[in-house]
Design a protein around this motif. Structure first.
Motif, PDB file in Angstrom:
ATOM      1  N   LYS C  27      -2.090 -13.619   3.120  1.00 32.48           N
ATOM      2  CA  LYS C  27      -0.871 -12.811   3.079  1.00 32.48           C
ATOM      3  C   LYS C  27      -0.786 -12.041   1.779  1.00 32.48           C
ATOM      4  O   LYS C  27      -0.476 -10.848   1.749  1.00 32.48           O
ATOM      5  CB  LYS C  27       0.344 -13.726   3.200  1.00 32.48           C
ATOM      6  CG  LYS C  27       1.035 -13.577   4.518  1.00 32.48           C
ATOM      7  CD  LYS C  27       2.277 -14.399   4.595  1.00 32.48           C
ATOM      8  CE  LYS C  27       2.488 -14.747   6.040  1.00 32.48           C
ATOM      9  NZ  LYS C  27       3.241 -15.924   6.276  1.00 32.48           N
ATOM     10  N   PHE C  28      -1.050 -12.753   0.701  1.00 34.30           N
ATOM     11  CA  PHE C  28      -0.974 -12.165  -0.631  1.00 34.30           C
ATOM     12  C   PHE C  28      -1.902 -10.955  -0.737  1.00 34.30           C
ATOM     13  O   PHE C  28      -1.504  -9.857  -1.130  1.00 34.30           O
ATOM     14  CB  PHE C  28      -1.373 -13.256  -1.631  1.00 34.30           C
ATOM     15  CG  PHE C  28      -1.467 -12.824  -3.058  1.00 34.30           C
ATOM     16  CD1 PHE C  28      -0.316 -12.596  -3.797  1.00 34.30           C
ATOM     17  CD2 PHE C  28      -2.699 -12.665  -3.664  1.00 34.30           C
ATOM     18  CE1 PHE C  28      -0.401 -12.211  -5.117  1.00 34.30           C
ATOM     19  CE2 PHE C  28      -2.783 -12.271  -4.984  1.00 34.30           C
ATOM     20  CZ  PHE C  28      -1.634 -12.049  -5.712  1.00 34.30           C
ATOM     21  N   LEU C  29      -3.147 -11.159  -0.330  1.00 34.44           N
ATOM     22  CA  LEU C  29      -4.126 -10.073  -0.417  1.00 34.44           C
ATOM     23  C   LEU C  29      -3.768  -8.936   0.531  1.00 34.44           C
ATOM     24  O   LEU C  29      -3.757  -7.762   0.145  1.00 34.44           O
ATOM     25  CB  LEU C  29      -5.501 -10.634  -0.071  1.00 34.44           C
ATOM     26  CG  LEU C  29      -6.708  -9.846  -0.533  1.00 34.44           C
ATOM     27  CD1 LEU C  29      -6.728  -9.813  -2.041  1.00 34.44           C
ATOM     28  CD2 LEU C  29      -7.984 -10.480  -0.013  1.00 34.44           C
ATOM     29  N   GLY C  30      -3.454  -9.298   1.776  1.00 42.19           N
ATOM     30  CA  GLY C  30      -3.131  -8.276   2.767  1.00 42.19           C
ATOM     31  C   GLY C  30      -1.934  -7.458   2.344  1.00 42.19           C
ATOM     32  O   GLY C  30      -1.898  -6.245   2.550  1.00 42.19           O
ATOM     33  N   TRP C  32      -0.909  -6.797  -0.718  1.00 42.55           N
ATOM     34  CA  TRP C  32      -1.310  -5.866  -1.782  1.00 42.55           C
ATOM     35  C   TRP C  32      -2.031  -4.660  -1.185  1.00 42.55           C
ATOM     36  O   TRP C  32      -1.819  -3.515  -1.621  1.00 42.55           O
ATOM     37  CB  TRP C  32      -2.229  -6.551  -2.801  1.00 42.55           C
ATOM     38  CG  TRP C  32      -1.490  -7.065  -3.979  1.00 42.55           C
ATOM     39  CD1 TRP C  32      -1.242  -8.371  -4.278  1.00 42.55           C
ATOM     40  CD2 TRP C  32      -0.890  -6.300  -5.021  1.00 42.55           C
ATOM     41  NE1 TRP C  32      -0.529  -8.456  -5.436  1.00 42.55           N
ATOM     42  CE2 TRP C  32      -0.300  -7.209  -5.921  1.00 42.55           C
ATOM     43  CE3 TRP C  32      -0.799  -4.941  -5.293  1.00 42.55           C
ATOM     44  CZ2 TRP C  32       0.374  -6.807  -7.070  1.00 42.55           C
ATOM     45  CZ3 TRP C  32      -0.115  -4.534  -6.429  1.00 42.55           C
ATOM     46  CH2 TRP C  32       0.450  -5.461  -7.311  1.00 42.55           C
ATOM     47  N   PHE C  33      -2.883  -4.898  -0.206  1.00 41.07           N
ATOM     48  CA  PHE C  33      -3.605  -3.779   0.403  1.00 41.07           C
ATOM     49  C   PHE C  33      -2.626  -2.849   1.097  1.00 41.07           C
ATOM     50  O   PHE C  33      -2.748  -1.626   1.021  1.00 41.07           O
ATOM     51  CB  PHE C  33      -4.642  -4.291   1.407  1.00 41.07           C
ATOM     52  CG  PHE C  33      -5.778  -5.038   0.753  1.00 41.07           C
ATOM     53  CD1 PHE C  33      -5.836  -5.177  -0.618  1.00 41.07           C
ATOM     54  CD2 PHE C  33      -6.793  -5.594   1.519  1.00 41.07           C
ATOM     55  CE1 PHE C  33      -6.868  -5.858  -1.218  1.00 41.07           C
ATOM     56  CE2 PHE C  33      -7.827  -6.279   0.925  1.00 41.07           C
ATOM     57  CZ  PHE C  33      -7.868  -6.418  -0.440  1.00 41.07           C
TER      58      PHE C  33
END
Lengths: 116, 608, 206
Positions: C27-30, C32-33
């Protein structure tokens, strides 16, 4: 696997470790300082524009610079982009900014009004 | 099969599935349908152009056909078909059990599907869009009928789906790789899917904004493109091409990835220059964002701007050339097997190079004034898209069919298909270069006799019939080969997806594999016992639950789109509410999935 | 696979509860993207506005419209809301769940205040200055850019309120920590966009 160990809906207990607590306190200090600085920068930007003595030639680049500084503070102090393990976030965000930097001047200038 | 799934009906299972393999197959099925539809539209246009001043279809219908052909092929056929392969194959290639966001994966598919259906319903509801797939303003904003509203909202909905899919692939590839699968050990198809997904992430928002503006202009009286109100029509062109140029790289890069897999497998050699290939993919992705204005050389943005974009465009030939040479060197000295998949890959190289050469010609901004909006351009982009993307799709289909469906496509029929298709393709489009140089404009419903265009157009149409016939052979092949059961690793493959049983278990890998080298399966065949090493002991496997919400969410937007097109506000509000309520439910209902038990896995693996 | 990353509950609070599970990491990475993509979305709107801002036709110009005092208040409100959401996350990491909820509610309240100012501003321009959505290309592009930002604020308010009500009594869990964290990221991003809006639209338009 015991399902009770891995229930992601179970409330987390306990506090942070000493090390984390120290880090958080330091972080909070940085954030308050950067917030004050951001308020200051915003006020400077508004004052620059409000005062009639400063020519636009100087004012526009100056307030844009202030905006960039503010945004960098948001990204790195408030959104923690410089934390470890944020490499991919940085890559994708900066790629987005790169595309944005190409897009904005194009839409502003290359629309056939003035030929370049 | 787990108990939870065995109970459900087949239809319900497919509607609610969040399994990346099933969603991949859904993408292929829907994409295949739209591909056939777009092909049919192309055939109708070619029949109209078979002889000068033929009245087979009216001018208006011709405009609608050319618009829908382009839009359908790009947004509803080529991209979804690639997504089908990406969905099915990428998690297998990196040793993952699923994608990072299974729910969003399903949502992405259904958004695309409902967007595509909406767009095509325009045929029956007042006429299809007729302003070309680029929908240039002011033609699209002020002089076109409801068809453009369907275009705007259909693409908006399916575009959101695409963006979701792009983010999903990015996170999957970064976070879900098996132990040992470092970035520089990823198969080229995964790499190119990764870069293509990044392009989606940064290109699609520009389209979203463009479509939003066009929607406001047409439906709510905004004036961005109305010159008399201070508007500017070039803004649309920029927004469209800021999206549109990366879009063609979104299409071609995964195809490049497919060729890299196929050529290495059937040359029995490691891909030549792996790191150069990765680097070239990244460079192409990067440069893809700096060249969009080469579609606008004749707009009049000025000579210096034109020159900059011309040079940037030509620079793309360098990394592409690197790739071409690496493919040739991969084959060099290899034990080449001429399977159908490999024939498509080999046929691609010269075909695509021809498209590349005309690309350089078009990039020469001064000469572009001559080529612009003629059949020369049509020939160029069909050479890169059919010669690159479509050949890639067919190559991938023949290569991965046994993995996805458990049976091999018939090779004899496949080779007939290949040769007829390749022959028909060159016959159709090679002559169009000359038709264009003679001055025949694109997107015009007819031409006059006696201008030297008659016989070349006839040849072109004959070629199109060859392609259509070849495609029918492919469809026949899909049906008649069903009994041709395949073993798990029919091609003596090199990458992880061939190291698991066939049909693919729903959890993909009973134990997450340990990756020790590039081409991990091949490494185990050469240096190990030919089986993938496990990185973890056999244990219960966590699986996500299926959900019906994605389809309802997408349907809500579909309803809202009708409300917007006919400006019936209650319908719009009801549609949006359906979507928002689904989002709300999804947000507050925690769903932690279920587990497949160790014993069931042991049973299944033992039986398989 | 989530379990592989499991944190034992009797231990100290994980230093990054939002990234303690694989779901959280994704979730965190997605997210940010997603923000990277949003950057391009807003860039397109900014570019459109800058290209069209002199196309005022017969309508009012930006110099006639903009009042710096109103914008200054709005800016201060949004900046402060950024700080409150930062405090919320600090409290989350300290294990002070009540603090998290309290500071998040403060963020929501400031968001609502900002929205009220914006609605007043749009009403003022429409009624008192005759700047309708269709008045000129400047008007259309102004309302689209600032309105899209406003729509983001509205969505943020609804989203965070939903989270706060849903998780009012559950305590911090490995499931809701990433949700609160991404919501706060979203809120900062809204503020980042606003920094450019007040600079490029208002300060450069006066």
């Amino acid at each position: 696997m015991d399902p009770h160990v891995s229930d992601p809906s179970a409330p987390l207990k306990g506090g942070p470790s000493k090390k984390t607590e120290k880090k958080l306190a330091k972080e909070a200090r940085h954030q308050v300082v950067s917030f004050v600085f951001m308020i200051f920068l915003t006020s400077v930007a508004f004052l620059t524009v409000a005062s009639d003595t400063i020519p636009n030639r100087f004012a526009i680049p100056f307030i844009l610079l202030i905006a960039v500084v503010q945004v960098l503070m948001q990204l790195y102090y408030f959104m923690h982009l410089n934390d470890r393990g944020n490499g991919w976030n940085n890559i994708m965000l900066w790629t987005g900014i790169f595309v944005a930097i190409m897009t904005v001047p194009t839409l502003m200038l290359l629309i056939g009004v003035i030929k370049f | 099969m787990s108990q939870a799934y065995a109970k459900k009906s087949v239809l319900w299972d497919w509607l609610t599935t969040v399994d990346h393999k099933k969603i991949g197959i859904l993408y292929l099925a829907a994409g295949g349908f739209f591909f056939a539809l777009g092909g049919l539209e192309a055939m109708l246009m070619r029949i109209q152009l078979m002889f000068p001043e033929l009245g087979f279809v009216s001018e208006q219908t011709f405009n609608e056909l050319l618009t829908m052909h382009g839009t359908t092929m790009i947004f509803l056929a080529a991209m979804p078909l690639l997504f089908g392969f990406m969905n099915y194959i990428v998690p297998l290639q990196i040793g993952a059990r699923d994608v990072a966001f299974p729910f969003l994966n399903s949502l992405g598919f259904w958004l695309f599907f409902f967007g595509g259906v909406l767009l095509n319903l325009s045929w029956f509801l007042g006429g299809a869009p007729d302003a070309g797939w680029t929908a240039y303003t002011p033609l699209s904003s002020a002089y076109s009928g409801t068809g453009i509203d369907y275009y705007v909202l259909g693409l908006q909905i399916s575009g959101i789906g695409t963006l979701i899919a792009g983010i999903n692939f990015l996170v999957t590839i970064i976070n879900m790789r098996a132990p040992g699968m470092s970035m520089m050990r990823m198969p080229l198809f995964t790499w190119s899917s990764f870069v293509a997904s990044a392009l989606i992430l940064f290109a699609f928002p520009a389209l979203t904004v463009g479509l939003l503006l066009l929607m406001f202009e047409r439906l709510f009286g905004a004036t961005y493109f109305a010159v008399e109100m201070g508007g500017n029509v070039v803004i649309w062109q920029h927004l469209f091409w800021i999206f549109g140029h990366p879009e063609v790289y979104i299409l071609i890069l995964p195809a490049f990835g497919i060729f890299s897999e196929v050529l290495a497998t059937f040359s029995k050699k490691r891909l030549f220059g792996y790191s150069a290939m990765v680097f070239a993919t990244l460079i192409i992705g990067f440069l893809g964002f700096m060249v969009w204005a080469h579609h606008m050389f004749t707009v009049g943005i000025g000579p210096v701007a034109n020159a900059i974009f011309a040079v940037a465009t030509m620079a793309i030939a360098v990394p592409t050339g690197i790739k071409i040479f690496n493919w040739l060197f991969t084959m060099w000295g290899g034990r080449i097997q001429f399977t159908t998949a490999n024939l498509f890959a080999i046929g691609f190289i010269p075909s695509f190079v021809m498209g590349g050469v005309t690309g350089i010609m078009l990039a020469t901004s001064a000469a572009n004034y001559q080529f612009h909006d003629t059949y020369f351009v049509v020939a160029h982009f069909h050479y890169v898209i059919i010669g690159g993307v479509v050949l890639g799709l067919f190559s991938g289909a023949f290569y991965w069919w046994p993995r996805m469906f458990g049976y091999k496509l018939n090779e004899t029929l496949g080779k007939w298909f290949f040769w007829l298709f390749l022959f028909g393709f060159h016959l159709t489009f090679f002559v169009q270069h000359f038709v264009g140089l003679m001055g025949m404009p694109r997107r015009v419903a007819s031409y006059l006799p006696g201008q030297g265009l008659d016989s070349l157009n006839l040849i072109s149409t004959v070629g199109a019939f060859f392609m259509a016939f070849a495609f029918i052979l492919f469809a026949v092949n899909v049906v008649v080969s069903v009994k041709n059961k395949s073993e798990a690793d029919p091609w003596d493959g090199r990458t992880l997806e061939w190291g698991i049983p066939s049909p693919t278990p729903e959890y993909n890998f009973a134990q997450t594999p340990l990756v020790r080298e590039l081409d991990p399966l091949w490494y185990e065949k050469m240096h190990g016992n030919g089986k993938l090493k496990a990185a973890e002991p056999l244990d219960d496997i966590h699986m996500p639950n299926g959900s019906i919400l994605p389809i309802i969410m997408s349907f809500g937007l579909f309803v809202a789109a009708f409300g917007l097109i006919y400006l019936v506000h209650p319908v719009t509000i009801i549609g949006l509410l359906i979507t928002l309520v689904c989002m709300f439910v999804r947000s507050i209902k925690e769903d932690h999935g279920y587990h497949i038990h160790k014993e069931d896995i042991q049973n299944e693996e033992g039986a398989g | 696979m989530a379990q592989a990353e499991e944190v034992k509950h009797d231990q100290a609070l994980p230093p990054y509860p939002e990234k303690a599970t694989l779901e959280g990491k994704n979730k965190f990475l997605g997210f940010w993207f997603f923000l990277g993509g949003e950057t391009v979305l807003f860039a397109s709107l900014f570019g459109t506005y800058l290209g069209l801002r002199n196309g005022v036709a017969d309508g009012p110009t930006s110099q006639e419209l903009f009042h710096l005092d109103l914008v200054f208040y709005m800016t201060m409100i949004l900046l402060t809301s950024s700080l409150t959401s930062v405090f919320a996350i600090i409290n989350m990491k300290k294990g002070n769940y009540k603090g998290l909820l309290g500071w998040m509610w403060a963020t929501v309240a400031l968001g609502v205040a900002f929205l009220s100012f914006e609605i007043y501003e749009f009403w003022d321009y429409t009624v008192n200055y005759g700047l309708g959505f269709s008045t000129s290309a400047f008007a259309s592009s102004f309302y689209t850019l600032v309105g899209t930002h406003g729509a983001h604020v509205l969505f943020g308010v609804l989203w965070i309120s939903t989270l706060l009500i849903r998780y009012a009594k559950t305590g911090l869990t490995l499931t809701n920590a990433p949700k609160f964290y991404t919501a706060s990221l979203y809120w900062h991003f809204i503020d980042v966009v606003w920094v450019f809006i007040f600079t490029v639209v208002y300060l450069m338009g006066v």
